[in-house]
Design a protein around this motif. Sequence first.
Motif, PDB file in Angstrom:
ATOM      1  N   LEU A 116     115.269  49.211  94.921  1.00 19.36           N
ATOM      2  CA  LEU A 116     114.567  48.931  93.668  1.00 19.36           C
ATOM      3  C   LEU A 116     113.314  48.159  94.036  1.00 19.36           C
ATOM      4  CD1 LEU A 116     117.322  47.487  91.283  1.00 19.36           C
ATOM      5  CD2 LEU A 116     116.109  49.635  90.987  1.00 19.36           C
ATOM      6  N   SER A 117     112.157  48.530  93.490  1.00 17.65           N
ATOM      7  CA  SER A 117     110.948  47.751  93.765  1.00 17.65           C
ATOM      8  C   SER A 117     109.896  48.014  92.703  1.00 17.65           C
ATOM      9  CB  SER A 117     110.414  48.050  95.165  1.00 17.65           C
ATOM     10  OG  SER A 117     110.146  49.414  95.325  1.00 17.65           O
ATOM     11  N   TRP A 118     108.976  47.063  92.616  1.00 12.07           N
ATOM     12  CA  TRP A 118     107.870  47.136  91.662  1.00 12.07           C
ATOM     13  C   TRP A 118     106.659  47.774  92.336  1.00 12.07           C
ATOM     14  CZ3 TRP A 118     109.116  45.859  86.821  1.00 12.07           C
ATOM     15  CH2 TRP A 118     110.201  44.997  86.601  1.00 12.07           C
ATOM     16  N   HIS A 119     105.967  48.654  91.579  1.00 13.56           N
ATOM     17  CA  HIS A 119     104.809  49.361  92.119  1.00 13.56           C
ATOM     18  C   HIS A 119     103.699  49.420  91.087  1.00 13.56           C
ATOM     19  CE1 HIS A 119     106.989  50.889  95.645  1.00 13.56           C
ATOM     20  NE2 HIS A 119     108.014  50.879  94.825  1.00 13.56           N
ATOM     21  N   SER A 120     102.467  49.294  91.558  1.00 15.61           N
ATOM     22  CA  SER A 120     101.301  49.465  90.706  1.00 15.61           C
ATOM     23  C   SER A 120     101.218  50.941  90.300  1.00 15.61           C
ATOM     24  CB  SER A 120     100.045  49.057  91.479  1.00 15.61           C
ATOM     25  OG  SER A 120      98.903  49.405  90.743  1.00 15.61           O
ATOM     26  N   ALA A 121     100.847  51.194  89.047  1.00 15.28           N
ATOM     27  CA  ALA A 121     100.753  52.580  88.560  1.00 15.28           C
ATOM     28  C   ALA A 121      99.706  53.382  89.317  1.00 15.28           C
ATOM     29  CB  ALA A 121     100.445  52.587  87.066  1.00 15.28           C
ATOM     30  N   ASP A 122      98.767  52.729  89.978  1.00 14.76           N
ATOM     31  CA  ASP A 122      97.754  53.470  90.743  1.00 14.76           C
ATOM     32  C   ASP A 122      98.068  53.522  92.239  1.00 14.76           C
ATOM     33  OD1 ASP A 122      97.208  50.836  91.315  1.00 14.76           O
ATOM     34  OD2 ASP A 122      95.132  50.892  90.651  1.00 14.76           O
ATOM     35  N   ALA A 123      99.265  53.077  92.627  1.00 15.09           N
ATOM     36  CA  ALA A 123      99.690  53.133  94.037  1.00 15.09           C
ATOM     37  C   ALA A 123     101.190  53.411  94.092  1.00 15.09           C
ATOM     38  CB  ALA A 123      99.355  51.826  94.749  1.00 15.09           C
ATOM     39  N   LEU A 124     101.585  54.556  93.563  1.00 12.45           N
ATOM     40  CA  LEU A 124     103.000  54.912  93.492  1.00 12.45           C
ATOM     41  C   LEU A 124     103.488  55.482  94.825  1.00 12.45           C
ATOM     42  CD1 LEU A 124     102.931  56.548  89.954  1.00 12.45           C
ATOM     43  CD2 LEU A 124     103.822  54.281  90.554  1.00 12.45           C
ATOM     44  N   PRO A 125     104.739  55.205  95.190  1.00 17.25           N
ATOM     45  CA  PRO A 125     105.272  55.708  96.460  1.00 17.25           C
ATOM     46  C   PRO A 125     105.593  57.202  96.380  1.00 17.25           C
ATOM     47  CG  PRO A 125     107.012  54.627  95.241  1.00 17.25           C
ATOM     48  CD  PRO A 125     105.739  54.421  94.454  1.00 17.25           C
ATOM     49  N   GLU A 126     105.732  57.805  97.518  1.00 17.15           N
ATOM     50  CA  GLU A 126     106.137  59.218  97.627  1.00 17.15           C
ATOM     51  C   GLU A 126     107.370  59.296  98.507  1.00 17.15           C
ATOM     52  OE1 GLU A 126     104.983  61.852  96.063  1.00 17.15           O
ATOM     53  OE2 GLU A 126     103.279  60.868  95.120  1.00 17.15           O
ATOM     54  N   PRO A 127     108.199  60.297  98.324  1.00 20.23           N
ATOM     55  CA  PRO A 127     108.126  61.333  97.296  1.00 20.23           C
ATOM     56  C   PRO A 127     108.586  60.787  95.945  1.00 20.23           C
ATOM     57  CG  PRO A 127     110.064  61.701  98.659  1.00 20.23           C
ATOM     58  CD  PRO A 127     109.351  60.509  99.234  1.00 20.23           C
ATOM     59  N   LEU A 128     107.899  61.199  94.897  1.00 19.65           N
ATOM     60  CA  LEU A 128     108.101  60.715  93.534  1.00 19.65           C
ATOM     61  C   LEU A 128     108.434  61.899  92.642  1.00 19.65           C
ATOM     62  CD1 LEU A 128     107.592  58.086  91.735  1.00 19.65           C
ATOM     63  CD2 LEU A 128     105.330  59.057  91.337  1.00 19.65           C
ATOM     64  N   THR A 129     109.372  61.721  91.711  1.00 19.51           N
ATOM     65  CA  THR A 129     109.690  62.843  90.823  1.00 19.51           C
ATOM     66  C   THR A 129     108.493  63.153  89.936  1.00 19.51           C
ATOM     67  OG1 THR A 129     110.584  61.588  88.945  1.00 19.51           O
ATOM     68  CG2 THR A 129     112.124  62.103  90.754  1.00 19.51           C
ATOM     69  N   VAL A 130     108.311  64.399  89.611  1.00 20.95           N
ATOM     70  CA  VAL A 130     107.183  64.819  88.780  1.00 20.95           C
ATOM     71  C   VAL A 130     107.313  64.244  87.377  1.00 20.95           C
ATOM     72  CG1 VAL A 130     108.207  67.037  88.081  1.00 20.95           C
ATOM     73  CG2 VAL A 130     105.721  66.764  88.121  1.00 20.95           C
ATOM     74  N   THR A 131     108.524  64.103  86.866  1.00 21.79           N
ATOM     75  CA  THR A 131     108.708  63.510  85.538  1.00 21.79           C
ATOM     76  C   THR A 131     108.266  62.052  85.549  1.00 21.79           C
ATOM     77  OG1 THR A 131     110.577  64.991  85.181  1.00 21.79           O
ATOM     78  CG2 THR A 131     110.363  63.144  83.675  1.00 21.79           C
ATOM     79  N   THR A 132     108.613  61.316  86.609  1.00 24.75           N
ATOM     80  CA  THR A 132     108.206  59.919  86.736  1.00 24.75           C
ATOM     81  C   THR A 132     106.690  59.810  86.784  1.00 24.75           C
ATOM     82  OG1 THR A 132     110.254  59.287  87.843  1.00 24.75           O
ATOM     83  CG2 THR A 132     108.328  57.892  88.245  1.00 24.75           C
ATOM     84  N   ARG A 133     106.057  60.617  87.605  1.00 24.16           N
ATOM     85  CA  ARG A 133     104.595  60.603  87.735  1.00 24.16           C
ATOM     86  C   ARG A 133     103.930  60.857  86.379  1.00 24.16           C
ATOM     87  NH1 ARG A 133     104.059  64.934  90.704  1.00 24.16           N
ATOM     88  NH2 ARG A 133     104.900  63.880  92.522  1.00 24.16           N
ATOM     89  N   THR A 134     104.417  61.844  85.649  1.00 22.74           N
ATOM     90  CA  THR A 134     103.833  62.223  84.359  1.00 22.74           C
ATOM     91  C   THR A 134     104.077  61.148  83.305  1.00 22.74           C
ATOM     92  OG1 THR A 134     104.208  64.541  84.943  1.00 22.74           O
ATOM     93  CG2 THR A 134     103.734  64.060  82.643  1.00 22.74           C
ATOM     94  N   ALA A 135     105.302  60.624  83.239  1.00 15.64           N
ATOM     95  CA  ALA A 135     105.630  59.613  82.232  1.00 15.64           C
ATOM     96  C   ALA A 135     104.870  58.307  82.470  1.00 15.64           C
ATOM     97  CB  ALA A 135     107.133  59.355  82.220  1.00 15.64           C
ATOM     98  N   ILE A 136     104.707  57.907  83.727  1.00 15.68           N
ATOM     99  CA  ILE A 136     103.947  56.688  84.022  1.00 15.68           C
ATOM    100  C   ILE A 136     102.489  56.869  83.609  1.00 15.68           C
ATOM    101  CG2 ILE A 136     103.041  55.239  85.889  1.00 15.68           C
ATOM    102  CD1 ILE A 136     105.812  55.502  87.233  1.00 15.68           C
ATOM    103  N   ALA A 137     101.918  58.033  83.854  1.00 17.93           N
ATOM    104  CA  ALA A 137     100.535  58.300  83.436  1.00 17.93           C
ATOM    105  C   ALA A 137     100.417  58.239  81.915  1.00 17.93           C
ATOM    106  CB  ALA A 137     100.068  59.659  83.956  1.00 17.93           C
ATOM    107  N   ASP A 138     101.384  58.806  81.197  1.00 17.47           N
ATOM    108  CA  ASP A 138     101.364  58.751  79.734  1.00 17.47           C
ATOM    109  C   ASP A 138     101.505  57.309  79.250  1.00 17.47           C
ATOM    110  OD1 ASP A 138     100.970  61.478  79.326  1.00 17.47           O
ATOM    111  OD2 ASP A 138     103.122  61.905  79.157  1.00 17.47           O
ATOM    112  N   ALA A 139     102.422  56.546  79.864  1.00 17.97           N
ATOM    113  CA  ALA A 139     102.626  55.146  79.469  1.00 17.97           C
ATOM    114  C   ALA A 139     101.373  54.319  79.732  1.00 17.97           C
ATOM    115  CB  ALA A 139     103.823  54.558  80.209  1.00 17.97           C
ATOM    116  N   ALA A 140     100.750  54.519  80.899  1.00 17.91           N
ATOM    117  CA  ALA A 140      99.543  53.768  81.251  1.00 17.91           C
ATOM    118  C   ALA A 140      98.384  54.069  80.299  1.00 17.91           C
ATOM    119  CB  ALA A 140      99.133  54.071  82.691  1.00 17.91           C
ATOM    120  N   ALA A 141      98.373  55.290  79.760  1.00 17.14           N
ATOM    121  CA  ALA A 141      97.333  55.686  78.812  1.00 17.14           C
ATOM    122  C   ALA A 141      97.666  55.244  77.386  1.00 17.14           C
ATOM    123  CB  ALA A 141      97.134  57.198  78.862  1.00 17.14           C
ATOM    124  N   GLY A 142      98.825  54.606  77.190  1.00 18.56           N
ATOM    125  CA  GLY A 142      99.221  54.123  75.870  1.00 18.56           C
ATOM    126  C   GLY A 142      99.772  55.194  74.955  1.00 18.56           C
TER     127      GLY A 142
END
Length: 161
Positions: A116-142
């Motif tokens: 478990l770890s904290w990550h900046s939305a503009d520096a996400l680790p890989e490999p990352l699920t596509v759903t996670t990548r998409t949802a974080i982008a939507d959340a960051a955009a409000g």
Amino acid sequence: MSYSTLSNGSKVTTAVAAVIEDAAGRVLLCRQAGGHQLWGLPGGKTRADESPVHAVIRDIREETGLESEIVELIGLYQLTGDACGSTTPDLFVHVFRGRLDGGGPALNAPGRISQLSWHSADALPEPLTVTTRTAIADAAAGRTGVIREVQRDKEPDVIDA
């Protein structure tokens, strides 16, 4: 695993996840213990006897050891496509914005989660699920109340333990 069948005959299952941010705006991610060891949001499959909200609260508790508050629905994501093989069913993921009650998260499900770890939305680790990548982008955009179809990524190589 529990599946539903759509009118077109395809199988689907439902899951939940939560975008949880700390005071610095970093997102909490979980790394899977097995398989492709993908990074993803806290969450999991919805059981037959529970609502998506109850499922995400349960999964957050199981994975972090902490209670949580669900703030809003970021979106409903249909994970589809055959990049992982034609027999992989579609997955409907309810992604919520949540808050942890109390201290910091602790690895509470070592059989399922290796880190478990904290990550900046503009520096996400890989490999990352596509759903996670998409949802974080939507959340960051409000964004909230998003309904989105997401195509599966090709499966990454399995990492040696």
